[in-house]
Design a protein around this motif. Structure first.
Motif: not given
Lengths: 330, 328, 333
Positions: A225, A229, A249-250, A200, A196, A232, A252-254
């Motif tokens: 992801a 991020q 599952s990873e 990033t 991550p 976002q 969904r929010d985005f």
């Protein structure tokens, strides 16, 4: 303990004399590493299949996804005398010797969700989630549709030598030559090493180096992801479209907050489901591991063994977006 | 020696000069390195390391080392994340208390093993590094806590800003650094840590309670790792049993050593450590910008640590020489 | 081994300690603890899984750690001399990548092997220069060189793996009197180093340096030269271990031996080597290597979560060091 195994042995003897077909075969699946959410769903496919058909299933995985970490686990399965080893290999060549040792003992070795490219002779067959030759083109079409087929795009991949990702990236470079994408330009391919932090930093650097960037394809679950991020937190979801291959599952929010409009993947569950059925059929002699031969799998229909003893669980990628993402529980 | 000379001779000045030179060199190739946004990127790379580095500094000053910080971060983040997942009605602010509390507990275990059994801290924490990581897998059943379970407000701390577009967690990291500075320089206990580290034999004679002070530094290191744990959940939005905090100790120790904290105890400054952390952040942000592949990063970090050691050595030598000259 | 057993105590100036019975001298030793743990581990492992107790399987499993175990023997001597080296696993990777790269670009095999060995020695020499020449703490120096060597290996080999020629592959499958060749090498190296450490002046000097370096120097021991030899030996052992690994795996990547330094330190510590120097034996490390293999193999063949292995290893390390400390402090009293 001894008593238990004696009973089990007696029961096994009784069964094997009574009806050979009812003998349960032992399947073990060796994942890349523990704690990797991707394999939860794949394992579930195995588990649910073995509740219905004649197999015992176990999942093991090393703590880290480093090239040689799976070797002791394969050695242990040989010692246990399992019938089938299914494995998502961490290395395309470091496992050759131990695969040979397993096959010499009559164990079927199938690679699942990734192959030992260039060393195919050391395994019996491979189960891949989809036709990898089409992934690149699908992903280019996906990002094209998101940016209106115009502007600069970039790729954020896993490691520089990740064989699957590199194969797809090659496909993307081919696909973008189509006149349909004439106004799109692939400006960079960078590698976040599936970490991550690093993904990033690479994504931030992409946006600093290419201020006019319109779209990013991240064909790896960690990368997509991380890229989402960054977009976002910078609040630029309307300017830079992120897509690629990700886990619902990873992501969904985005998807729900509009950072990511759509992304793709396949069903890891079906890979496990298919692998378990094929293993049982092969051991029972109902299926043959020959190019061109076919077999039946409940829910998936007729499956064909393609060139290179390779099997696909689905013909095209599944696209996830705000409408359908809640239907998927992995 | 005049005031200017004293400032120039300080270790912190050396690191600050290195940061400036590095930034200028990078901006020759990539002018966008000297923008406000790139400052934001660099700062966002640092808060976790900075917080844990403050604890590690105190441990090193006391002539110990804590290798287990990455696993303490992982275990406290995992338990906190599981609490968010399984008890969603709990107020998210409570997560800080839980994570810091667990970290403190784990740190106290390290401290107790070191003091009561008189064991070398490097081996104890090497053991708990494995032990705590193993426990993280066991409590979580090797399952990741997914993004959707981490409270939105917590994740927001890494994105929303009270000032100048700089997110909350960066302010928190600086607040921890300030607190550490006050604690280390202006409290009796803080000074005792330095006294203990510079001369462990003489310290008890001067009234330093060795057991308590040693327990305290390990507890602080654990507490700050716990804080870094919940901030990991805030920054990255998930907690994974194998990735979260893995290899963190190397980053932190490298930053602390670059910041001039002596591995032989007794020497270290908060400002130096902050600059060390920033230098590492600059390097991490610049490499992808320059298009240097990840394969080279490890070698560069190794070289940076060795160079920092060499600089440290020559600075100490000069200091001793000057000290001798002044007395002569 | 008797010389090694009495030497540290004599040097520590505890000659006035009361005479102890023979059984006391034998029983209250860290190696005895390691042996007891080893026996317990074998019993537990055979209870955990019916597939464990098979000597050829245990030997095969030992080949997976034999390379680390060989280096751990030399590391034991380095730790006894009061230093530490955390870079050998990275050294294995870099020297073997250089060897493989030379070999793949057409250099004849003997020269390629020489390149690898010289590279290993050079890395040992760099560590020695920084630790002995520049008087820097070995733990930090070797954390730095660990990162540096691994990084250089990554630059040389990239993320690719380099294939070994067919004939070079499989030294772990070659049997010497029924024992895999790498395990046989480990046993032979253990014997040789054990004799050197316990039975020669050089060996005794290593203990003296670790017990009190200043006193050793005043006693006329060339401490710098001995430490240099040890670091060079470390580099050489790492290079050889790297090539053995290459032969076992059939290919070389920059991540060869990743994390091996932890296993090596664990073997030395579990064998009762005292982290501050002056104490420890090759026999202890030899037994500890088997202990580690039995513990991890037993749990793997029982299909236990690797997490439980981590936990057990962590607990084992702490327990071993507590016991070692108690034993040594009793021996001193």
């Amino acid at each position: 303990m001894l008593k238990k195994s004696l009973i089990a042995m007696a029961a096994g003897l009784a069964l094997s004399t009574a009806a050979l077909a009812q003998d349960k075969i032992d399947i073990v699946f060796i994942g890349k590493n523990t704690g990797n959410p991707y394999f939860d769903s794949l394992t579930k496919g195995f588990v649910e299949a073995c509740q219905k058909i004649a197999c015992n299933f176990e999942f093991v995985a090393p703590a880290t996804a480093e090239a040689t970490s799976q070797i002791p686990f394969i050695e242990a399965q040989i010692q246990r005398g399992v019938d089938v080893i299914a494995i998502s290999p961490n290395s395309p060549d470091a496992l050759n010797q131990v695969f040979d040792a397993a096959r010499a003992k009559g164990i079927i070795v199938m690679t699942v969700n990734g192959d030992i490219t260039g060393n195919e002779a050391h395994r019996d067959l491979t189960i891949l989630p989809t036709d990898f030759t089409k992934v690149g083109a699908d992903q280019i079409e996906m990002v094209g549709s998101l940016i209106g087929y115009e502007g600069e795009i970039a790729i954020l991949s896993a490691t520089t030598e990740a064989p699957d990702q590199n194969f797809w990236i090659k496909g993307m470079n081919e696909a973008i030559k189509d006149p349909k994408y004439a106004k799109m330009k692939l400006v960079a391919t960078v590698y976040g090493d599936d970490q991550p932090e690093k993904s990033t930093s690479e994504m931030e650097a992409l946006m600093a180096n290419f201020p006019d960037l319109k779209g990013v394809i991240a064909p790896t679950t960690v990368g997509i992801a991380a890229a989402a991020q960054v977009v976002q937190s910078r609040g630029v979801a309307d300017k830079v479209k992120v897509t690629g291959l990700g886990l619902p599952s990873e992501m969904r929010d985005f998807v729900k907050d509009g950072t990511v409009a759509a992304f793709q993947l396949w069903s890891p569950y079906n890979e496990g489901w298919l692998a378990a059925h094929l293993a049982v059929d092969l051991k029972a002699g109902k299926a043959k591991n020959e190019v061109g031969s076919t077999f039946e799998v409940p829910n998936l229909g007729t499956i064909t063994i393609n060139a290179g003893n390779s099997i696909n669980t689905q013909s095209a990628l599944t696209t996830f977006n705000a409408e359908n993402i809640d239907q998927f529980d992995f | 020696m005049n005031a200017l000379g004293r400032i120039l001779a300080r270790r912190e000045t050396g690191i600050a000069v290195m940061i400036v030179l590095f930034a200028l060199a990078v901006s020759l190739y990539k002018p966008q390195f000297l923008t406000l946004n790139s400052l934001r990127v660099i700062l966002l790379l640092t808060p976790l390391v900075m917080i844990a580095a403050m604890g590690q500094m105190l441990v090193l000053v006391a002539r110990h080392v804590d290798l287990s910080i990455g696993s303490m971060l992982g275990l406290s983040a995992m338990l906190t994340g599981m609490m968010f997942r399984d008890l969603p009605e709990i107020p998210w602010g409570l997560g800080f208390a839980v994570s810091i509390g667990i970290g403190t507990l784990l740190g106290l275990v390290n401290g107790a093993l070191v003091t009561f059994f008189r064991l070398p801290s490097i081996i104890v924490t090497l053991g708990t590094l494995n032990l705590y990581r193993g426990l993280t897998f066991i409590v979580s059943n090797a399952r990741q806590v997914d993004r959707q379970f981490i409270p939105a407000d917590l994740k927001g701390m890494s994105q929303t800003s009270p000032l100048l577009g700089i997110p909350w967690i960066i302010f928190m990291a600086f607040a921890v650094a300030l607190l550490t500075y006050w604690f280390a320089m202006h409290t009796r206990v803080g000074r005792q840590i330095f006294a203990l580290g510079s001369n462990p034999i003489a310290a008890p004679l001067r009234g330093v309670k060795v057991t308590q002070v040693t327990l305290l530094v390990f507890a602080i290191s654990g507490a700050l790792s716990g804080l870094a744990g919940i901030m990991y959940a805030s920054r990255w939005g998930f907690v994974n049993p194998s990735n979260t905090g893995f290899g963190f100790e190397f980053q932190v120790i490298a930053a602390v050593v670059i910041g001039g904290v002596s591995i032989n105890g007794g020497v270290g400054s908060v400002l130096g450590v902050m600059l060390g952390v920033l230098l590492m952040g600059c390097v991490a942000a610049a490499l992808p910008l320059l298009g240097i592949p990840g394969t080279a990063q490890s070698a560069i970090y190794g070289a940076v640590i060795l160079v920092a050691l060499l600089i440290d050595r020559s600075v100490r030598r000069q200091g001793i020489a000057r000290f001798k000259a002044a007395r002569a | 081994m008797s010389a090694a057993e009495t030497t540290p105590q004599r040097i520590a100036g505890r000659g006035a300690a009361p005479q102890r019975s023979l059984w006391h001298v034998i029983l209250v030793r860290p190696e005895t603890m390691t042996l007891v743990l080893l026996v317990l581990a074998v019993i537990l492992a055979s209870q955990l899984s019916p597939f464990f107790l098979d000597i050829s399987y245990i030997l095969r499993s030992f080949t997976l750690s034999a390379e680390f175990a060989i280096v751990a023997l030399v590391l034991t001597m380095v730790i006894i001399a009061g230093e530490i080296d955390l870079s050998p696993a990275a050294n294995m990777a870099l020297s073997t990548c250089l060897f493989a790269w030379a070999q793949a670009s057409g250099v004849p095999m003997p020269i390629a092997i020489a390149i690898g060995l010289v590279a290993g020695l050079a890395m040992g020499a760099l560590n020695a220069f920084m630790v002995i020449g520049l008087q820097l703490p070995s733990i930090i120096v070797t954390i730095g060189t660990l990162t540096l060597y691994r990084g250089l290996a990554q630059i040389i080999a990239g993320d690719k793996s380099i294939r070994m020629p067919e004939w070079f592959i499989g030294i772990d499958k070659v049997l010497v009197f029924g024992v895999p060749a790498t395990v046989a090498i480990f046993v032979v190296v253990s014997l040789v180093l054990g004799l050197i450490l316990a039975g020669t002046i050089f060996g005794r000097q290593i203990y003296q340096i670790g017990t009190n370096e200043v006193a050793a120097r005043y006693a006329g021991i060339r401490t710098r030269r001995i430490k240099l030899i040890l670091f060079l030996l470390m580099g050489l052992a790492a290079a050889i271990a790297g090539m053995l690994t290459a032969s076992r795996l059939g290919s070389v990547r920059y991540d060869l031996g990743l994390g091996g330094e932890l296993q090596m330190v664990l073997m030395a510590m579990l064998g009762g080597t005292y982290i501050f120097g002056g104490r420890g034996t090759i026999l202890g490390t030899f037994l500890a290597a088997w202990l580690l293999v039995v513990v991890s193999t037993g749990m793997t063949v029982a299909n236990l979560l690797p997490a439980i292995q981590l936990t057990v290893l962590g607990v084992l390390l702490i327990v071993a060091i507590i016991a070692t400390n108690l034993i040594y402090s009793r021996a001193q009293r």
